[in-house]
Design a protein around this motif. Structure first.
Motif, PDB file in Angstrom:
ATOM      1  N   ALA A  27       1.348  -3.980 -11.997  1.00 43.99           N
ATOM      2  CA  ALA A  27       1.378  -3.653 -10.562  1.00 43.99           C
ATOM      3  C   ALA A  27       1.288  -2.132 -10.367  1.00 43.99           C
ATOM      4  O   ALA A  27       0.610  -1.648  -9.448  1.00 43.99           O
ATOM      5  CB  ALA A  27       2.650  -4.205  -9.923  1.00 43.99           C
TER       6      ALA A  27
ATOM      7  N   ARG B 235      -1.461  -0.067  -8.264  1.00 43.25           N
ATOM      8  CA  ARG B 235      -1.114   0.856  -7.165  1.00 43.25           C
ATOM      9  C   ARG B 235      -1.743   2.228  -7.399  1.00 43.25           C
ATOM     10  O   ARG B 235      -2.309   2.825  -6.496  1.00 43.25           O
ATOM     11  CB  ARG B 235       0.412   0.996  -7.047  1.00 43.25           C
TER      12      ARG B 235
ATOM     13  N   GLU C  57      -0.318 -12.880  -5.201  1.00 41.63           N
ATOM     14  CA  GLU C  57       0.270 -11.641  -4.680  1.00 41.63           C
ATOM     15  C   GLU C  57      -0.528 -10.412  -5.079  1.00 41.63           C
ATOM     16  O   GLU C  57      -0.697  -9.490  -4.291  1.00 41.63           O
ATOM     17  CB  GLU C  57       1.708 -11.500  -5.172  1.00 41.63           C
ATOM     18  N   LYS C  58      -1.050 -10.432  -6.325  1.00 37.17           N
ATOM     19  CA  LYS C  58      -1.687  -9.209  -6.816  1.00 37.17           C
ATOM     20  C   LYS C  58      -3.002  -8.903  -6.110  1.00 37.17           C
ATOM     21  O   LYS C  58      -3.397  -7.755  -6.004  1.00 37.17           O
ATOM     22  CB  LYS C  58      -1.951  -9.338  -8.316  1.00 37.17           C
TER      23      LYS C  58
ATOM     24  N   THR D   4       4.496  -7.591 -15.529  1.00 36.07           N
ATOM     25  CA  THR D   4       4.114  -7.661 -14.116  1.00 36.07           C
ATOM     26  C   THR D   4       4.266  -6.306 -13.434  1.00 36.07           C
ATOM     27  O   THR D   4       3.372  -5.854 -12.722  1.00 36.07           O
ATOM     28  CB  THR D   4       4.970  -8.716 -13.395  1.00 36.07           C
ATOM     29  N   ARG D   5       5.428  -5.653 -13.663  1.00 37.25           N
ATOM     30  CA  ARG D   5       5.619  -4.380 -12.939  1.00 37.25           C
ATOM     31  C   ARG D   5       4.695  -3.291 -13.499  1.00 37.25           C
ATOM     32  O   ARG D   5       4.240  -2.416 -12.765  1.00 37.25           O
ATOM     33  CB  ARG D   5       7.088  -3.946 -12.922  1.00 37.25           C
TER      34      ARG D   5
END
Ligand SMILES: C[S@@+](CC[C@H](N)C(=O)[O-])C[C@H]1O[C@@H](n2cnc3c(N)ncnc32)[C@H](O)[C@@H]1O
Length: 322
Positions: A63, A67, A92-93, A59-60
């Motif tokens: 993400a 970004r 959320e994404k 996930t990170r």
């Protein structure tokens, strides 16, 4: 929002897809349970906790790729797009993408878990009031949840499929699913999709067998769900969580191992478990960039470009219908 799940009433049990799938899966020689049933409200919350774990790099890493490259991704998607997200979860994404798009014509999330999807819809509508959100509850492999799209006529449709959810399908089923997705699109429409890359098995296994045991709770929750919704008597203490990387199949397999020989009843049917016998609950397939591009091409998409993190752990691909 916390909604108690009541058992499926006896007269409806017979027609329940959940019951049919559970009985069929547990009747196979290698007992299986479809991974989509991991995500009731409790399972979805546990999955959110997994995404925060140090061990769960997916996930990170994804993400961070979003970004870093969101401007290029938004340009690739282009103006006036309708973003359709199968398996949207807490949505959320997509927020970062929606914020960077030029005049998006709406957002159409689909998820099998209504509580998490409806809460996410309320959050997005509050944060991005100019974007029309049409939430569709159900199984994204079924035609009915896509029906609402016919009432929306955007300049283009782009499917957003992050989180390596495609990895939960075997490559053969992934191709069928991507063909199905392609059938919902027209020439020039796109697909922005996240895939986990093949890597060291120690890193992979730690991600699915975390030191805080949240993945264990997530895996066992499917048994608790069967107990509460399908009138079953699984004893969760009789099962252990196991996750391992299968290098030939390029996938992490998640299983529940029976710790003793015992019998379980589900809606009046008996299932025998030998000591050491497993229920296969999830696959997470890993891809190389070239392997995934081949899959995209065979499903009718033209791979356009991809973005990776510096450690080459994860990739986000953009493909389109040519
Ligand atoms: C791995 S999570 C990914 C969530 C989100 N897209 C992300 O990237 O964080 C998978 C999500 O897909 C949903 N899901 C899994 N199988 C599904 C299916 N067949 N139909 C609809 N939703 C499904 C689950 O409820 C869950 O919210």
């Amino acid at each position: 929002m916390n909604m108690a799940v009541s058992p499926i009433p006896d007269d409806k049990l017979q027609n329940s897809d959940f019951l049919t799938d559970v009985l069929a899966g547990l009747s196979e020689e290698q007992k299986t349970l479809p991974c989509k049933y991991l995500y009731d409200e409790a399972g979805s919350r546990l999955f959110e906790q997994i995404c925060e774990l140090d061990d769960y790099y997916l996930t990170r890493t994804e993400a961070a790729i979003f970004r870093e490259h969101i401007t290029a991704m938004a340009q690739q998607v282009g103006p006036g797009a309708l973003i359709v997200e199968p398996g949207a979860g807490n949505c959320e994404k997509v927020e970062l993408l929606l914020e960077h798009l030029q005049a998006p014509s709406g957002y159409y999330p689909i998820d099998i878990s209504p509580e998490i999807l409806l809460a996410a819809k309320a959050r997005i509508t509050a944060r991005l009031p100019n974007i029309e959100v049409t939430a569709s509850i159900g199984d994204f492999t079924q035609a009915d949840v896509w029906q609402g799209l016919k009432d929306i006529t955007p300049r283009k449709r782009v499917l957003f499929f992050p989180g390596s959810t495609i990895g939960n399908f075997t490559p053969e089923h992934a191709e069928v699913l991507l063909e199905f997705f392609a059938s919902k699109l027209s020439r020039g429409d796109g697909l922005l999709i996240g895939t986990d890359l093949v890597k060291d098995s120690i890193v992979l296994e730690r991600a699915y067998c975390d030191s805080e045991h949240v993945t264990e709770e997530f895996n066992k929750n499917i048994l608790a769900r069967i107990n509460s919704e399908l009138n079953a008597n699984f004893d969760l203490a009789h099962f252990a969580h196991r996750a391992f990387y299968h290098p030939l199949r390029q996938r992490v397999e998640m299983h529940l191992v029976s710790l003793k020989s015992h019998t379980v009843q589900i809606a009046g049917r008996k299932f025998e478990f030998a000591e050491g016998e497993t229920i296969h609950t999830e696959n997470s397939h890993k891809y190389s960039i070239s392997g995934f591009n081949r899959l995209l091409s065979s499903a009718g998409f033209t791979p356009i470009r991809h973005w990776c993190d510096s450690e080459q752990r994860y990739a986000v691909h953009y493909a389109q219908i040519s």
